[in-house]
Design a protein around this motif. Sequence first.
Motif, short mmCIF file in Angstrom:
data_model
loop_
_atom_site.label_atom_id
_atom_site.label_comp_id
_atom_site.label_asym_id
_atom_site.label_seq_id
_atom_site.Cartn_x
_atom_site.Cartn_y
_atom_site.Cartn_z
N ALA A 153 0.80 -1.22 0.00
CA ALA A 153 0.00 0.00 0.00
C ALA A 153 0.83 1.27 0.00
O ALA A 153 0.36 2.32 -0.41
N THR A 154 2.08 1.22 0.46
CA THR A 154 2.85 2.45 0.56
C THR A 154 3.82 2.64 -0.60
O THR A 154 4.60 3.59 -0.58
N ASN A 155 3.78 1.77 -1.62
CA ASN A 155 4.81 1.88 -2.66
C ASN A 155 4.70 3.18 -3.45
O ASN A 155 3.60 3.65 -3.74
N ALA A 156 5.84 3.75 -3.81
CA ALA A 156 5.82 5.02 -4.55
C ALA A 156 7.12 5.27 -5.32
O ALA A 156 7.11 6.00 -6.30
N VAL A 157 8.23 4.71 -4.86
CA VAL A 157 9.53 4.98 -5.48
C VAL A 157 10.23 3.65 -5.76
O VAL A 157 9.99 2.66 -5.06
N CYS A 158 11.10 3.63 -6.75
CA CYS A 158 11.96 2.48 -6.92
C CYS A 158 13.37 3.00 -7.17
O CYS A 158 13.60 3.73 -8.13
N VAL A 159 14.28 2.67 -6.29
CA VAL A 159 15.65 3.14 -6.44
C VAL A 159 16.51 1.96 -6.89
O VAL A 159 16.56 0.93 -6.23
N ILE A 160 17.17 2.15 -8.04
CA ILE A 160 18.04 1.10 -8.56
C ILE A 160 19.45 1.63 -8.48
O ILE A 160 19.82 2.55 -9.23
N GLY A 161 20.25 1.13 -7.55
CA GLY A 161 21.59 1.65 -7.38
C GLY A 161 22.24 1.02 -6.17
O GLY A 161 21.68 0.10 -5.56
N ARG A 162 23.40 1.55 -5.81
CA ARG A 162 24.10 0.99 -4.66
C ARG A 162 23.38 1.35 -3.37
O ARG A 162 22.78 2.42 -3.27
N PHE A 200 10.89 0.52 -3.45
CA PHE A 200 11.49 -0.72 -3.91
C PHE A 200 12.99 -0.43 -4.03
O PHE A 200 13.37 0.55 -4.67
N LEU A 201 13.81 -1.26 -3.43
CA LEU A 201 15.26 -1.00 -3.48
C LEU A 201 15.95 -2.13 -4.22
O LEU A 201 15.95 -3.27 -3.77
N VAL A 202 16.53 -1.80 -5.35
CA VAL A 202 17.22 -2.81 -6.15
C VAL A 202 18.71 -2.51 -6.12
O VAL A 202 19.13 -1.40 -6.43
N SER A 203 19.50 -3.50 -5.73
CA SER A 203 20.94 -3.29 -5.66
C SER A 203 21.55 -3.42 -7.05
O SER A 203 21.27 -4.37 -7.78
N TYR A 204 22.37 -2.46 -7.37
CA TYR A 204 23.03 -2.47 -8.68
C TYR A 204 24.25 -1.58 -8.54
O TYR A 204 24.17 -0.46 -8.02
N ASP A 205 25.40 -2.08 -8.98
CA ASP A 205 26.64 -1.32 -8.83
C ASP A 205 27.08 -0.80 -10.19
O ASP A 205 27.58 -1.56 -11.02
N PRO A 206 26.90 0.51 -10.45
CA PRO A 206 27.22 1.04 -11.77
C PRO A 206 28.72 1.10 -12.04
O PRO A 206 29.12 1.38 -13.17
N THR A 207 29.53 0.86 -11.00
CA THR A 207 30.97 0.98 -11.22
C THR A 207 31.58 -0.33 -11.70
O THR A 207 32.77 -0.38 -12.00
N GLN A 208 30.77 -1.38 -11.77
CA GLN A 208 31.33 -2.64 -12.24
C GLN A 208 31.60 -2.59 -13.73
O GLN A 208 30.91 -1.86 -14.46
N PRO A 209 32.54 -3.36 -14.22
CA PRO A 209 32.74 -3.41 -15.67
C PRO A 209 31.47 -3.93 -16.35
O PRO A 209 30.81 -4.82 -15.83
N ASP A 210 31.17 -3.36 -17.47
CA ASP A 210 30.04 -3.83 -18.27
C ASP A 210 28.69 -3.60 -17.60
O ASP A 210 27.67 -4.10 -18.05
N ALA A 211 28.72 -2.81 -16.50
CA ALA A 211 27.48 -2.68 -15.73
C ALA A 211 26.38 -2.04 -16.57
O ALA A 211 25.25 -2.50 -16.57
N GLY A 212 26.72 -0.96 -17.26
CA GLY A 212 25.71 -0.17 -17.94
C GLY A 212 24.97 -0.94 -19.00
O GLY A 212 23.78 -0.74 -19.21
N GLN A 213 25.67 -1.82 -19.67
CA GLN A 213 25.02 -2.48 -20.80
C GLN A 213 24.21 -3.70 -20.36
O GLN A 213 23.00 -3.64 -20.24
N THR A 214 24.90 -4.77 -20.05
CA THR A 214 24.19 -6.03 -19.80
C THR A 214 23.46 -6.04 -18.47
O THR A 214 22.28 -6.37 -18.40
#
Lengths: 470, 1015
Positions: free
Chosen positions: B822-831, B845-859
């Motif tokens: 019932a309280t959902n409103a934002v989704c953060v995808i990042g470290r 919603f919190l999704v872990s994702y490390d943009p500093t990894q090699p090849d992170a942006g694409q695949t």
Amino acid sequence: MEPATIFGLIVLLAPILLMAVLGTSSLMERPLSERAASRLVRLLTTVGLLASLGVLAMMLVEGTRHVTVLSVEWIGVPYYHFLVKFVFDRLSVPLVILTFILCGTIGLFATRYMHRERGYNRFFTLLAVFMLGMVLACLAGTVETLFLGWELVGLSSALLVAFFQERPAPVRNGLHVWVVYRVSDAALLLAAVVMHHMLGQGDFGRLLGNDPAHPWPEGSTLATPTQALVVGLLLVLAAAGKSALVPFSGWLPRAMEGPTPSSAVFYGALSVHLGAVLLLRMSSLLVAAPALAGVVVALGLITAVQAYLAGSVQTDIKSALSFASLAQVGLIVAEIGLGGWIPFLWYVALAHLLGHACVRTLQFIRAPTLLQDYRHLEDAIGGRLQRPRIRWVQLVPGRFRVWLYLFALERGYLDTILMVFVVTPFVRLFRWLDRIERRWADFLAGRRLGSPPLVSTKTERTTEPARTYR
Amino acid sequence: MKNLTATDRPSRLLRHAIDQAAHLLPAQGPITVFIHHNTLHAFEDMPFDQAVRHGAMVFGCEPYLPERAYRDAVTTGRIRPDDLLAVLEDDLGLKAIDGIARLVSRIDLRLAMLQYPLRTGPTEELLWFVAMTDALRRVREVASVAAKQKLIAETRRWVMRDLRGRDGANGEAARPAWVAELLEPFDESEIESWDANTWEAVTLELLWGICRDGVRGVPEFTPPPPIPVRHRDLLLQVTGTDIDLQVNAILIRFCAAFVDQGIAHWPLPNRENGFFQAFASLYRKPGSPERWLRRLRPELARLQDSRTSALASIVESLAVLGVPDTEWDGFVSETLLALRGWGGIIQQIETRGDRVAHPIPAGSLTELLAVRLLLERFALAQTAEESLGYTGPLASLRDELQRRLPPPTRTSEEQRAFVVFQLAQVLGWPPDQLHRRTAGQWSELVREIDEFNGIERRRVLHAAYEKRFREQALDALALHARQPAPASPRFQVITCLDDREESFRRHLEEATPDCETFGAAGFFGVAMYFRGVADAHFVALCPITIRPRHYVEEQAEEPREETRRRRKARWALGTAFHLVDVGTRGILTGALLTAGLGVLASIPLIVRTLFPRLAARIGARLVRLIHSLPRTRLRLERNEPDIGPQSAKIGYTLDEMTDIAEQQLRDIGLTRNFARLVFVIGHGSRSMNNPHESAYDCGACGGSVGGANARALAQILNDPRVRAGLAQRRLVIPGDTQFLGGLHNTCNEYVKVFNEDRLPDTHRDDFEYAHHAIEWALCRNSHERARRFESAPLTLTFAGAREHVNNRAEDLAQVRPELGHATNAVCVIGRRERTRGLFLDRRAFLVSYDPTQPDAGQTILARILAAAVPVCAGINLEYYFGRVDPTGWGCGTKLPHNITSLVGVMDGAASDLRTGLPWQMVEIHEPVRLLFVVETTPETMMGLMARDEGIARLVHKGWVQLAVLDPHSSRIELFEHGHFFPYRPLADRLPAAGSSVDWYRGWRDYLEFAEIGER
């Protein structure tokens, strides 16, 4: 005053007080808070329950089986007595205890179930009215008192069916229930008139011969077999409406429009049994008029079979339970009828009624948990749940089988039959009378013919709101 | 009529019409597996605002919250006037400053219409209001003092100068008759000594008179409502009789019998022959005394005996009804929508037969349509005859009805005038100024007001409502000081990205700053059909978009004899319960059971209601008796190349397991710095009395409990051969790292850890430490959740709160076991460091994702987005629609719900099948579109959207909001009108609190985002 009488008065006062407080506060537009309302319900049903247990204890200790409480003559002229009287006996005590237990449990259930619902107070006010009606109807010692309780039960039931009054379907179905109840009320009222005509009063004790020496079900009626048959048939009609016996069965599934707890306690457990209670109360008439007993047995059996058939094809859990409930009510009624020959069966019927009320209440409040329950059963069994094999279906010849299924699916066409053969001609007749009357009135008043009828012949709008286009 | 072949023109057209209509039906499958999806999925290729209006028109539902709700939000400050202005500016662009009737600029007019409530109603009501209230005595209270004074002063000047009747310079001739009439009640001879109140009344009388005068003769601008295509709608409007009532009564019963999965003991005969044939064989039997059904019988017999197909029957019915094939699309859609819930479930079961026990044949929806049209024909004929005396052919019934149609109700003069009258007061338009407007200007003004109608106003108010929240959320993320993860974490926890885990993770990190948490889609990359040791069948555990290929089974690790004995006991008990349940519905068995044992039912009845906890404990003990399985393990590995549910084909190959492990670890960015203990915790929700239970479970596991997936991932990661494989791919897991699977029950706040006994002794202390922290966090989490329950006192202790949520889960009478998403409103995808230490109020919603990894942006990001965006957006949009129209898009209150055919719920005993979310789930939801904040660059994001059509559509058409957070700074860019624009935070610092409890204690409502922790 004797202790039993005091307890008896408390039994009566507790629901009256509950209804008064909840009702007045709602009327004054100062509804109680949820917490206060739930505390009050809890307190007063507990008091009522303890008092009724107290009555039971005193009766057991003192060895009496017939305690009269509050016998007041309101109107007493020659040939007419209006008596308010309550009787605790083998029949009414278990029923009152059952009423308090079920209303209390369901009331408590509803305090959480109805949380934050608009109409929270309305629900509990109606529950209080219902509980009072049940207590009055069970304890009634005269037909007038019975009628009072009977009306309160009917009123609160119909209003609870229509609880979600912002949708059309509940209101429509509430009205249906109400109309059937009115028919049964009319029968009860006629029975009261006939009783007064015969005895000059509506006291059951006089009619049925119950007094402290002859507590229920021992008395024998003073009425002649014909009188017993006439009064009895009217009472059977009243009971049939209230207990959804054939041909009135159609209202029972319609009553499932209300919130789950009210469906549970009213149509699963208490008000659907009220007709049977009335017949039990009248049991000595059955002995006096074997024909009456025969009618009761037949009605009960037909209802049981019809409800069982309809119940076995229902695809939603509340309808399935309500028809299952009705099948048992039919059997209970048949047992009562058979009691005319074997009086012991009245005790069986009473036990059946009590046990049945408990089972159905439990099943109804568990109805929303059905999916979880089925999953657990499937997991335990280790496979899909199989439909039970209905063996007798195999015995029905093939072509007839489909017809029987349709008959069951359409619930024996009871509603349609009533609609086509009773309601429509009835309405037509009265519209015709209305027209005739207007003509006469116009003729007598010297007006021109053709002024508009009082009742619009156009059917009222009882439809789902047409979808709006914006 | 001959049967159609598939290539005939009518057949093709009709199939197209049915496909179109099927697209509009609710896409909710059987309720046991509730999958959140966009309620308006059918219109996803339209822009959001256009789609909700179109949807509102097609389905007769509300597109936004009611105007009153937004106005309340203006009053409480949830929407600020600045927001309204900004949205209007953005909305109108250059058109904002156009003058309307030379009175006011467009933007000022619209702002006034947004800020001040405009009363309207039926003409009679307005006349009453004007006559009986002080509407013509006192200027509206909402009008500013300045506007009021200007109004009165100008009027006074005008009256004294131009309108005075008594020997003034103008004389009687120049004075219009209506002025005299208006001023009659006032004593004009005393005009010089009129007091302020009199002048106020005179002003309003003049204003009202001029407004009524001015709008006279202005043409109607809103087009009349379209003439309905269905005969039923026309007949309803003309006679007031609704044939859908009688048609639906039969169809509801029959549809339910047709799809029934096991409630009825006697199944529908001839069900295997399909909907049409089953119906025809049944209803051609005699019985019903109703005339229209009696007339239907020979027709059914004819159709069945001539072996007419459903499709041919539809063509025939359409011809009888006089619907030309140009109208088929609209007519078929409208007809099927009349019972859309049942149509929807038939369509769902028809296409996904694998989700039910008793599937139905393809084409059932078409057959439903055929039956419906037949029923409608006969019902129409009867009703038309009875209430109109019409006995002609049905084909010309529509023309006949249209002739009798009452003229559409138009906006009356008074209604229009009253709106202008109210606006004139708040905007301070003096009567003389209005009086000088030409007819053209009046027309312009009225048209402008009409154009900014209720729905337009709600659209703007909604945009402001969303804007305010978006700014608060983006400010929080921009201003939040990063909190890097501990250098050497004591333990790590991977949970689902679910918004309900946000607070759990926050409390865990608050309790033990040396722990690190991650969020991933809750199936943890292990898509499988799973069967638990006590389960009856395999269940798909993965997002609905994926069809799993692999099978996994839980197996008991105990002697075969023991397993068999338990299974037998379980079977015996289950069968006994089932027989009793069935028995109470029989006649004789029912009599024996209820008369003999019935009173015993009062015991569970009373215990369940009065002492739910005790009942639960007894129940659990009973369950343990049959379920208790000391040790189980997952059968995960197979040697055979083939995949299947058979014993040898269950599981994954070693390579497949290594792939899953690598992908999952890289996705969440856990590639180094492993702690000695890593928990993988799935989630689910168990409660009583809840047909919608599955809607509270893990969306990423297809509406099921996600414990098995967590457990499988842990088991895979513990496998030394998998680790060796990973090491070859340069992903080294230290030898002393142990993974543990777990399951978080989000309803009663309990975490079950699987196979904890397999943990080596060396890790016992670590486990105790972590376990203690988890328990502590669960208590705190219960406490934070309890603040939203009105029935939980705000003074609860932590232990009390845990007890409270526990009770809710076990209570048969509880309709809000938990509040779900019932309280959902934002989704953060990042470290996590971008959100760690930020109080997000269980809204993210919190999704872990490390943009500093090699090849992170694409695949990697592409993969994450492909899983997270549809799932989260689906949840969010389902809640949006459920909240803005709880009875239209949602399924209304739970209280009268009645489980039907084991596939859904009805209201009461006979209604359409109700789809969507119940009111109790959406009650506290703030309907805002989900705001995705992705830690990446605008270029990468644009590139990804160019490749993923689904995500691009959601973003470009405005079904979700999108912003990117720069990986190396706190710069945020917001996606608007097809481009990213830099976002400038409005606040300069965030509120701060020592701990979460300090921040939320004592509050029931939503809270601002805040910094948590000692500074």
